[in-house]
Design a protein around this motif. Structure first.
Motif, mmCIF file in Angstrom:
data_model
loop_
_atom_site.group_PDB
_atom_site.id
_atom_site.type_symbol
_atom_site.label_atom_id
_atom_site.label_comp_id
_atom_site.label_asym_id
_atom_site.label_seq_id
_atom_site.Cartn_x
_atom_site.Cartn_y
_atom_site.Cartn_z
ATOM 1 N N ASP A 22 12.690 56.851 -25.590
ATOM 2 C CA ASP A 22 11.831 55.943 -24.837
ATOM 3 C C ASP A 22 10.547 56.696 -24.489
ATOM 4 O O ASP A 22 10.564 57.907 -24.260
ATOM 5 N N PRO A 23 9.424 55.990 -24.425
ATOM 6 C CA PRO A 23 8.170 56.690 -24.117
ATOM 7 C C PRO A 23 8.115 57.159 -22.671
ATOM 8 O O PRO A 23 8.620 56.494 -21.760
ATOM 9 N N LEU A 57 2.792 56.698 -31.700
ATOM 10 C CA LEU A 57 3.157 55.300 -31.449
ATOM 11 C C LEU A 57 3.009 54.495 -32.729
ATOM 12 O O LEU A 57 1.948 54.494 -33.353
ATOM 13 N N ARG A 59 3.740 50.566 -34.311
ATOM 14 C CA ARG A 59 4.098 49.199 -33.910
ATOM 15 C C ARG A 59 5.298 48.666 -34.686
ATOM 16 O O ARG A 59 5.973 47.749 -34.231
ATOM 17 N N ILE A 197 7.692 57.160 -31.309
ATOM 18 C CA ILE A 197 8.049 55.897 -30.655
ATOM 19 C C ILE A 197 7.818 54.748 -31.622
ATOM 20 O O ILE A 197 6.675 54.407 -31.951
ATOM 21 N N ASN A 199 8.368 50.627 -32.920
ATOM 22 C CA ASN A 199 8.327 49.286 -32.317
ATOM 23 C C ASN A 199 7.547 49.292 -30.999
ATOM 24 O O ASN A 199 7.948 48.676 -30.022
ATOM 25 N N CYS A 200 6.419 49.994 -31.053
ATOM 26 C CA CYS A 200 5.577 50.129 -29.857
ATOM 27 C C CYS A 200 4.145 49.790 -30.248
ATOM 28 O O CYS A 200 3.415 50.636 -30.778
ATOM 29 N N THR A 217 0.619 49.270 -24.086
ATOM 30 C CA THR A 217 1.499 49.004 -25.228
ATOM 31 C C THR A 217 2.506 47.917 -24.890
ATOM 32 O O THR A 217 2.648 47.512 -23.727
ATOM 33 N N SER A 218 3.206 47.462 -25.917
ATOM 34 C CA SER A 218 4.268 46.479 -25.715
ATOM 35 C C SER A 218 5.442 47.061 -24.937
ATOM 36 O O SER A 218 6.318 46.315 -24.487
ATOM 37 N N LEU A 219 5.477 48.386 -24.771
ATOM 38 C CA LEU A 219 6.519 49.041 -23.981
ATOM 39 C C LEU A 219 5.969 49.551 -22.653
ATOM 40 O O LEU A 219 6.601 50.374 -21.994
#
Length: 410
Positions: A22-23, A57, A59, A197, A199-200, A217-219
């Motif tokens: 996790d970031p 990162l 995506r 990371i 899917n970010c 970010t999305s996270l």
């Protein structure tokens, strides 16, 4: 900091090559883009500068963009000093990268032929050979008989639509397995403690007082002392989030592979005039690419007529492949600058760095630009090889015009 020995600090779990963390909420460096260039930058930040508080990162999934959608050609025989400098730097790193990463990259120095089909092609090719030699790049000019010695299956008959009048030849050029390159770089970066990371998606870039301070970010938000953009075709979209306008156009670029064949094609053949390039992968499939689609787009598929023209060109040069079947096709997104050369270095926003505009030449530059950008980030000062590729050249007019070497995808 001295380089880590090959294999040092590799993952303890043999069932995976890197962690999936996790970031954190803050890093020293955030790299946007988990393709070859982003992973290489992370690797060299750790190896050469001891900077490991880094997040890469992506995506989607690591190396799921252009890194997985190219044709893996590696060469350094560019015309201008600046281009030859950075690509030759990359090629020299390629020659030791497998040992450095302790990972099988399937790097094969089988040589590259750039064909000449007209008297102007011949003049341009001979000029490039002499320029390469002045820059210490291995280069030769071959006549049609010598071309046939290097690649016996090529059609050098004089009565074809595009007769082969000769070719430039770089013996040290070749190919590598793109997935293995990404996996090796990712494993090395992870072993150094860098967070990869997936899917970010980056949705914004934080700028305060003219300085980049992090990303949204999305996270969730991630603060950073320095932010580097390594997102190929989407670089202009990301830069715009920080108020930086880039002179880029993004185009689809298509390629395809055939069914598996016996080993018959010993080298890489490229042709600007016919707009096709052909090599044979390690498993046996033919890998063929064409020129870019003319229209700007962010799609990962292109127009059918490009594939049809590509096949006609390939069969003109290689009639022996007339009965081969196409196995699959794919497309990537190339980012093209007005002078067909990359943008590397700082931006008008302090501590925001760019690596983009490679057009069709990004894969071959992977280790070279990774080391150059890592140096630029570490010292906030352009690496000497990056200085000619600064963003300001589009204002000053000090362009590095490589259209002659980049007229066909490569």
């Amino acid at each position: 900091m001295s380089p880590r020995p090959p294999g040092a600090g590799l993952p303890e779990h043999p069932d995976r090559l890197w962690r999936n963390p996790d970031p954190k909420r803050r890093y020293e460096v955030v790299i946007v883009g988990g393709g070859g260039h982003g992973l290489a930058t992370a690797h060299y930040l750790a190896r050469d500068h001891g900077i490991t508080d880094v997040a890469v990162l992506e995506r989607g999934w690591l190396a799921g963009g252009n890194m997985a959608r190219n044709t893996t050609i590696i060469r350094s025989n560019y015309l201008w000093d600046a281009s030859a400098g950075i690509y030759e730097h990359a090629l020299r790193l390629w020659e030791g990268l497998e040992e450095e990463l302790d990972y099988p990259l399937l790097f094969s120095q089988r040589g590259v032929l750039n064909l000449a089909h007209s008297l102007q092609d011949v003049r341009d090719g001979m000029r490039r050979v002499e320029a390469n030699r002045l820059n210490g790049v291995d280069a030769q000019w071959l006549d049609p008989d010598q071309v046939r010695e290097v690649c016996p299956i090529i059609n050098t008959a004089p009565d074809t639509r595009h007769p082969v009048l000769g070719a430039t030849y770089q013996p040290r050029a070749g190919i590598a397995k793109h997935d293995h390159v990404a996996w090796g770089l990712a494993r090395s970066a992870d072993a150094a403690g860098i967070d990869l990371i997936q899917n970010c998606e980056v949705t914004g870039i934080e700028v305060r007082g003219g300085r980049a301070t992090g990303v949204r970010t999305s996270l969730g938000p991630i603060a950073a002392d320095r932010v580097a953009l390594c997102a190929a075709g989407h670089s202009s979209v990301l830069a715009a989030m920080a108020g930086v306008e880039l002179p880029l156009q993004s185009h689809p670029l298509q390629a395809l592979v055939s069914e598996l064949l016996e080993p018959v094609h010993p080298t890489v053949v490229m042709s600007n005039a016919v707009h096709v390039y052909v090599s044979q992968a390690h498993k046996g499939e033919l890998v063929m690419g064409a020129g870019i689609d003319a229209y700007p787009a962010y799609t990962q598929r292109g127009a059918f007529h490009i594939i049809a023209d590509q096949m006609a060109a390939a069969l003109e040069l290689f009639p022996v492949f007339a009965r081969a079947h196409v196995l699959r096709t794919w497309g990537g997104i190339v980012d093209v600058t007005p002078d067909a050369s990359p943008i590397i270095g700082r931006t008008p926003v302090d501590r925001l760095y760019l690596n983009c505009g490679w057009g069709t030449g990004g894969f071959k530059a992977t280790p070279g630009v990774g080391s150059v950008l890592a140096h630029t980030i570490a010292y906030d000062e352009p690496h000497p090889l990056a200085r000619p590729f600064h963003l300001d050249r589009f204002t000053t007019g000090a362009l590095v015009d490589e259209h002659g070497a980049a007229a066909v995808a490569h």
